[in-house]
Write a protein that holds these residues in place. Structure first.
Motif, PDB file in Angstrom:
ATOM      1  N   GLU A 155       0.835  -1.201   0.000  1.00  0.00           N
ATOM      2  CA  GLU A 155       0.000   0.000   0.000  1.00  0.00           C
ATOM      3  C   GLU A 155       0.873   1.256   0.000  1.00  0.00           C
ATOM      4  O   GLU A 155       0.598   2.229  -0.716  1.00  0.00           O
ATOM      5  N   SER A 156       1.928   1.241   0.793  1.00  0.00           N
ATOM      6  CA  SER A 156       2.792   2.418   0.931  1.00  0.00           C
ATOM      7  C   SER A 156       3.425   2.804  -0.402  1.00  0.00           C
ATOM      8  O   SER A 156       3.589   3.994  -0.700  1.00  0.00           O
ATOM      9  N   GLU A 157       3.788   1.812  -1.215  1.00  0.00           N
ATOM     10  CA  GLU A 157       4.403   2.114  -2.513  1.00  0.00           C
ATOM     11  C   GLU A 157       3.380   2.706  -3.482  1.00  0.00           C
ATOM     12  O   GLU A 157       3.720   3.585  -4.283  1.00  0.00           O
ATOM     13  N   ALA A 158       2.147   2.234  -3.412  1.00  0.00           N
ATOM     14  CA  ALA A 158       1.103   2.807  -4.259  1.00  0.00           C
ATOM     15  C   ALA A 158       0.859   4.264  -3.878  1.00  0.00           C
ATOM     16  O   ALA A 158       0.753   5.136  -4.744  1.00  0.00           O
ATOM     17  N   LEU A 159       0.800   4.534  -2.580  1.00  0.00           N
ATOM     18  CA  LEU A 159       0.571   5.904  -2.116  1.00  0.00           C
ATOM     19  C   LEU A 159       1.716   6.823  -2.520  1.00  0.00           C
ATOM     20  O   LEU A 159       1.514   7.996  -2.840  1.00  0.00           O
ATOM     21  N   ALA A 160       2.928   6.282  -2.531  1.00  0.00           N
ATOM     22  CA  ALA A 160       4.109   7.106  -2.825  1.00  0.00           C
ATOM     23  C   ALA A 160       4.306   7.350  -4.316  1.00  0.00           C
ATOM     24  O   ALA A 160       4.919   8.359  -4.703  1.00  0.00           O
ATOM     25  N   ASN A 161       3.795   6.459  -5.157  1.00  0.00           N
ATOM     26  CA  ASN A 161       4.139   6.525  -6.582  1.00  0.00           C
ATOM     27  C   ASN A 161       3.005   6.892  -7.533  1.00  0.00           C
ATOM     28  O   ASN A 161       3.268   7.362  -8.643  1.00  0.00           O
ATOM     29  N   LEU A 162       1.775   6.674  -7.136  1.00  0.00           N
ATOM     30  CA  LEU A 162       0.672   7.001  -8.047  1.00  0.00           C
ATOM     31  C   LEU A 162       0.491   8.511  -8.129  1.00  0.00           C
ATOM     32  O   LEU A 162       0.423   9.197  -7.103  1.00  0.00           O
ATOM     33  N   PRO A 163       0.404   9.064  -9.326  1.00  0.00           N
ATOM     34  CA  PRO A 163       0.235  10.516  -9.469  1.00  0.00           C
ATOM     35  C   PRO A 163      -1.147  10.953  -9.008  1.00  0.00           C
ATOM     36  O   PRO A 163      -2.131  10.242  -9.206  1.00  0.00           O
ATOM     37  N   SER A 164      -1.217  12.117  -8.383  1.00  0.00           N
ATOM     38  CA  SER A 164      -2.506  12.644  -7.938  1.00  0.00           C
ATOM     39  C   SER A 164      -3.190  13.385  -9.085  1.00  0.00           C
ATOM     40  O   SER A 164      -2.568  13.717 -10.100  1.00  0.00           O
ATOM     41  N   GLU A 165      -4.461  13.654  -8.913  1.00  0.00           N
ATOM     42  CA  GLU A 165      -5.225  14.383  -9.937  1.00  0.00           C
ATOM     43  C   GLU A 165      -4.776  15.837 -10.040  1.00  0.00           C
ATOM     44  O   GLU A 165      -5.115  16.519 -11.002  1.00  0.00           O
ATOM     45  N   ASN A 166      -3.997  16.291  -9.074  1.00  0.00           N
ATOM     46  CA  ASN A 166      -3.575  17.697  -9.035  1.00  0.00           C
ATOM     47  C   ASN A 166      -2.070  17.867  -9.234  1.00  0.00           C
ATOM     48  O   ASN A 166      -1.543  18.951  -9.022  1.00  0.00           O
TER      49      ASN A 166
END
Length: 333
Positions: A155-166
């Motif tokens: 989960e931590s890697e997804a939170l750190a690497n997925l680009p946000s909508e902003n």
């Protein structure tokens, strides 16, 4: 005008797939499964599964494109986003709205019955995404296969690497470059927003409190702003309401360049969408894609292929899962 029908293109593609093995100088290549499952055409079998699902629910197109992207951008294209378990990638907030798992599961189940332990979930994910693009009107492209499945999902890697909508455009370009993808790849892959929906909570700040100004995003088309406020009221109970990425109802589930046309008239829904339409770093690419339908039609597939090469596991790396939701042996997520 595109004179060749989709059915003819598909038939030719499947025939050619049995005749060629096109290598791109990487461990992945087109036709990897030829001869590995007796005389079964694995990609044709998966095509049939996706087609059946698509005819019942065309929203799977956006879901499967997004599913592959969310997989590849984190640990690479290793199907780690599919793994169940505590604190896995799919439990990360940006992944809670992902769709399409059941399509991958259905394809894996059929393939395992005829060719057990051979076809990876990572390859199935790439194939179902390509098939959905084609069924939604996109151009058929050849999928390179030969990936193996990862056994770690955090989960931590997804939170750190997925680009946000902003995410600012410059930061997004750097993120994609770190995965070996070009600026044009980034803009074209964002064109996946030509299909499907988003939710009000992803852009409501643009309607009511843009960057803590207490005002709406002044760049947003006035008519669009009015309509979005009706769908997405300021109250919290409207945050889960759905909004189509494209205004044109005929384009909601079609792979075309409508998304880019809207960007040029300030009708991008997400902030990142609006930003690529205006940024001097990407505006020229957006214009090219908006003014030439065939340019996007011809470029989306190659961009998906490029993304499908990110961080792949091959050879003795990883495993071939029996179930796409579970690794074959215990490990800590």
């Amino acid at each position: 005008m595109r004179s060749t029908s989709h059915s003819v293109v598909l038939a030719l593609g499947l025939i050619l797939l049995t005749l060629i093995s096109q290598c791109y100088g990487s461990p992945l290549y087109v036709g990897y499964y030829q001869g590995k499952c007796w005389n079964h055409n694995i990609e044709k079998i998966i095509f049939g599964v996706v087609k059946e699902k698509f005819e019942k629910d065309p929203t799977i197109v956006a879901g499967l494109i997004r599913l592959q992207f969310h997989d590849c951008i984190v640990r690479g294209c290793d199907a780690s986003v599919l793994l169940d378990g505590p604190k896995t990638e799919k439990t990360a907030k940006p992944n809670l709205s992902l769709k399409g798992y059941e399509v991958v599961d259905a394809a894996k189940e059929v393939v395992e019955k005829i060719c057990p332990g051979v076809v990876s979930c990572a390859d199935i994910l790439a194939i179902v995404a390509r098939t959905s693009v084609f069924l939604a009107g996109g151009k058929w492209y050849y999928v390179e296969t030969g990936r193996r499945d990862g056994v770690v999902s955090k989960e931590s890697e997804a939170l750190a690497n997925l680009p946000s909508e902003n995410m600012p455009v410059r930061d997004a370009i750097h993120l994609f470059a770190s995965r070996g993808l070009t600026k044009e790849d980034f803009v074209i892959l964002l064109g996946g927003h030509t299909v499907g929906v988003t939710h009000c909570d992803k852009f409501s700040h643009r309607l009511y409190n843009f960057h803590n100004t207490g005002k709406s995003d002044g760049r947003m088309h006035k008519g669009m702003l009015y309509e979005m406020k009706k769908i997405c009221p300021r109250k919290d109970n409207g945050h889960n309401n759905k909004v189509y990425f494209t205004y044109n109802p005929r384009s909601h589930y079609r792979i075309d360049n409508t998304f880019y046309k809207q960007l040029l008239v300030n009708q991008g829904v997400l902030e990142i969408d609006a930003n690529i339409g205006r940024s001097p770093l990407t505006n020229s690419i957006v214009k090219k894609l908006a003014y030439s339908p065939d340019y996007f039609y011809n470029k989306f597939g190659p961009a998906m292929v490029n993304m499908g090469r990110v961080g792949v596991l091959t050879g003795n790396q990883g495993e071939i899962r029996k179930s796409c939701r579970a690794a074959n042996y215990y490990h800590k997520y």
